[in-house]
Design an enzyme around this catalytic site. Structure first.
Site, mmCIF file in Angstrom:
data_model
loop_
_atom_site.group_PDB
_atom_site.id
_atom_site.type_symbol
_atom_site.label_atom_id
_atom_site.label_comp_id
_atom_site.label_asym_id
_atom_site.label_seq_id
_atom_site.Cartn_x
_atom_site.Cartn_y
_atom_site.Cartn_z
ATOM 1 N N LYS A 34 0.819 -1.215 0.000
ATOM 2 C CA LYS A 34 0.000 0.000 0.000
ATOM 3 C C LYS A 34 0.857 1.271 0.000
ATOM 4 O O LYS A 34 0.363 2.352 -0.268
ATOM 5 C CB LYS A 34 -0.882 -0.032 1.258
ATOM 6 C CG LYS A 34 -1.897 1.071 1.359
ATOM 7 C CD LYS A 34 -2.693 0.901 2.660
ATOM 8 C CE LYS A 34 -3.653 2.051 2.868
ATOM 9 N NZ LYS A 34 -4.346 1.945 4.160
ATOM 10 N N THR A 125 5.268 -12.482 14.889
ATOM 11 C CA THR A 125 6.269 -11.891 15.790
ATOM 12 C C THR A 125 6.274 -12.590 17.150
ATOM 13 O O THR A 125 5.242 -13.109 17.587
ATOM 14 C CB THR A 125 5.946 -10.391 15.988
ATOM 15 O OG1 THR A 125 6.669 -9.902 17.111
ATOM 16 C CG2 THR A 125 4.465 -10.150 16.247
ATOM 17 N N ASP A 126 7.423 -12.549 17.813
ATOM 18 C CA ASP A 126 7.494 -13.120 19.167
ATOM 19 C C ASP A 126 6.674 -12.286 20.170
ATOM 20 O O ASP A 126 6.410 -12.747 21.273
ATOM 21 C CB ASP A 126 8.950 -13.230 19.641
ATOM 22 C CG ASP A 126 9.693 -11.901 19.726
ATOM 23 O OD1 ASP A 126 9.136 -10.869 19.298
ATOM 24 O OD2 ASP A 126 10.840 -11.898 20.221
ATOM 25 N N GLU A 127 6.271 -11.075 19.729
ATOM 26 C CA GLU A 127 5.516 -10.228 20.662
ATOM 27 C C GLU A 127 4.146 -10.814 21.002
ATOM 28 O O GLU A 127 3.514 -10.383 21.967
ATOM 29 C CB GLU A 127 5.385 -8.803 20.107
ATOM 30 C CG GLU A 127 6.746 -8.157 19.955
ATOM 31 C CD GLU A 127 6.696 -6.663 19.698
ATOM 32 O OE1 GLU A 127 5.773 -5.996 20.173
ATOM 33 O OE2 GLU A 127 7.615 -6.183 19.021
ATOM 34 N N TYR A 153 -0.664 -3.648 18.838
ATOM 35 C CA TYR A 153 0.086 -4.275 17.734
ATOM 36 C C TYR A 153 0.145 -5.801 17.919
ATOM 37 O O TYR A 153 -0.263 -6.557 17.046
ATOM 38 C CB TYR A 153 1.510 -3.700 17.667
ATOM 39 C CG TYR A 153 2.473 -4.551 16.852
ATOM 40 C CD1 TYR A 153 2.306 -4.702 15.474
ATOM 41 C CD2 TYR A 153 3.536 -5.225 17.460
ATOM 42 C CE1 TYR A 153 3.180 -5.494 14.726
ATOM 43 C CE2 TYR A 153 4.405 -6.017 16.720
ATOM 44 C CZ TYR A 153 4.230 -6.150 15.354
ATOM 45 O OH TYR A 153 5.080 -6.942 14.630
ATOM 46 N N LYS A 157 -1.543 -8.957 15.767
ATOM 47 C CA LYS A 157 -0.753 -10.021 15.129
ATOM 48 C C LYS A 157 -1.214 -11.393 15.638
ATOM 49 O O LYS A 157 -1.295 -12.358 14.883
ATOM 50 C CB LYS A 157 0.742 -9.829 15.405
ATOM 51 C CG LYS A 157 1.366 -8.605 14.773
ATOM 52 C CD LYS A 157 1.377 -8.641 13.246
ATOM 53 C CE LYS A 157 2.356 -9.648 12.680
ATOM 54 N NZ LYS A 157 2.410 -9.549 11.186
ATOM 55 N N VAL A 209 16.165 6.970 25.046
ATOM 56 C CA VAL A 209 16.077 5.587 25.543
ATOM 57 C C VAL A 209 14.905 5.508 26.508
ATOM 58 O O VAL A 209 14.835 6.284 27.467
ATOM 59 C CB VAL A 209 17.393 5.171 26.233
ATOM 60 C CG1 VAL A 209 17.252 3.796 26.873
ATOM 61 C CG2 VAL A 209 18.541 5.182 25.230
ATOM 62 N N TYR A 210 13.999 4.563 26.249
ATOM 63 C CA TYR A 210 12.822 4.419 27.119
ATOM 64 C C TYR A 210 13.194 3.917 28.509
ATOM 65 O O TYR A 210 14.006 2.986 28.648
ATOM 66 C CB TYR A 210 11.852 3.391 26.521
ATOM 67 C CG TYR A 210 10.982 3.924 25.407
ATOM 68 C CD1 TYR A 210 10.357 5.153 25.500
ATOM 69 C CD2 TYR A 210 10.765 3.155 24.267
ATOM 70 C CE1 TYR A 210 9.545 5.617 24.487
ATOM 71 C CE2 TYR A 210 9.943 3.609 23.240
ATOM 72 C CZ TYR A 210 9.337 4.844 23.362
ATOM 73 O OH TYR A 210 8.537 5.302 22.357
#
Ligand SMILES: NC(=O)c1ccc[n+]([C@@H]2O[C@H](COP(=O)([O-])OP(=O)(O)OC[C@H]3O[C@@H](n4cnc5c(N)ncnc54)[C@H](O)[C@@H]3O)[C@@H](O)[C@H]2O)c1
Length: 340
Positions: A34, A125-127, A153, A157, A209-210
């Protein structure tokens, strides 16, 4: 054979197209994308005029477009990379994630069912497994780990994975799924963690950095991911999920420090910012199944892969400058706008 690659103007999809065309020059590769903010057609410049390659701009959610393309191309294999992929964006705007990641996958699955394919491969995804505590280093995600998502997200998935598996069980569709850990390498969109750090460091900008920076990710060089998908397409069992990961866990902060060191930049550029909502602490994949069944092992050590990646961003300044300036979004119209 014709292979349909969705989302091929993105990071992993484009790397996969280059990988596939190199190893399988006899195959026709059709890319459906897209061109959202994350898709960059100039990435595909090297193959755009190749006689075995075709690019189609279109939305996987658009059932008419998808069906017409399936009827025209009759792909034997479909590999679905197309997705909204940025966790931060899913926190601020979940809806498009459900649309593309769930409804888009459904539209592809229905086209596969209607017109018949030899394989539908879902790039996941591993998430989908959620996260692991930092103080239990002996724990890893296996394919049977319960799905336990943290972000819109990963929830979208996981929904797509379950739908794909249901099409295998209900309709006998030849589906495979891979769940990979964090990828890094060339052509990754500059808002993702590693390219963001490289590009900000190069421009002497703060490196955000979080939280405490101690979150752990399991990093895999993108070509190793492509090779794993190739093996799954060739010899993977349908109805199965394969975890892909490199046993290469790193704390975010260590990666940032490595980028600074490699580029000769001071660590004083590091700036700790408020943590992401629901931020997963640790991901770690056990890739034993794909190793045992398909002989896959990661081939690129992190130290080599990260040097190659940093060098790639140094060598491809024009590619990322166009993105940073927003110009890449005009590329399609400029190059191909009046071609059809
Ligand atoms: N990047 C990672 O570390 C990682 C790790 C594991 C799994 N994954 C999965 O791999 C896939 C690719 O990830 P990526 O990092 O290359 O993503 P990306 O964001 O770089 O690319 C996504 C591509 O999909 C296209 N796209 C988005 N919505 C679309 C739609 N509705 N129709 C057609 N095309 C659309 C975009 O234009 C873009 O080219 C995703 O499914 C992601 O969930 C990524």
């Amino acid at each position: 054979m014709t292979i349909l690659v969705t989302g091929g103007a993105g990071f992993i999809g484009s790397n996969f197209i280059f990988y596939w065309m190199k190893g399988h020059p006899e195959d026709r590769v059709v890319c459906l994308d897209k061109l959202t903010y994350a898709g960059n057609l100039s990435t595909l410049k090297p193959v755009m005029e190749h006689p075995k390659f075709r690019f189609v701009r279109g939305d996987i959610c658009d059932r008419e477009v998808v069906k017409a393309l399936f009827q025209e191309e009759r792909p034997e294999v479909v590999v679905n990379f197309a997705a909204e992929s940025h966790v931060d964006r899913s926190v601020t705007g979940p809806e498009v994630f459900l649309q593309t990641n769930v409804m888009g996958t459904a539209s592809l699955l229905d086209a596969c069912r209607e017109l018949g394919v030899e394989r539908f491969h879902q790039v996941s995804t591993d998430e989908v497994y959620g996260d692991l505590p930092l103080d239990r280093p002996e724990l890893f995600f296996i394919e049977e780990t319960p799905l336990h998502t943290s972000s819109p997200y990963s929830a979208s998935k996981a929904a797509a994975d379950l739908l794909a598996l249901s099409y295998h069980r209900t309709y006998g569709l030849p589906v495979t799924i891979s769940r990979c850990s964090n990828n890094y390498g060339g052509y990754q969109f500059p808002e993702k963690f590693i390219p963001l750090m490289i590009l900000n460091a190069l421009r002497d900008m703060p490196l955000p950095v979080y939280g405490d920076g101690l979150n752990v990710r399991d990093w895999l060089y993108v070509e190793d991911h492509c090779r794993a998908i190739e093996l799954i397409l060739q010899r993977g069992r349908t109805g199965e999920v394969y975890n892909i990961g490199g046993h290469n866990e790193r704390q975010n902060i260590d990666i940032v420090k490595l980028v600074c060191k490699t580029l000769g930049k001071p660590e004083s550029l590091i700036s700790y910012v408020a943590d992401r909502k629901g931020h997963d602490r640790r991901y770690a994949i056990d890739p034993e199944k794909i190793h045992r069944e398909l002989g896959w092992l990661p081939e690129t050590p992190f130290d080599d892969g990260i040097q190659r990646t940093i060098q790639w961003y140094l060598d491809n300044k024009a590619w990322w400058e166009e993105i940073v300036s927003g110009e890449y979004q005009q590329y399609y119209e400029k190059m191909y706008g009046n071609r059809r």
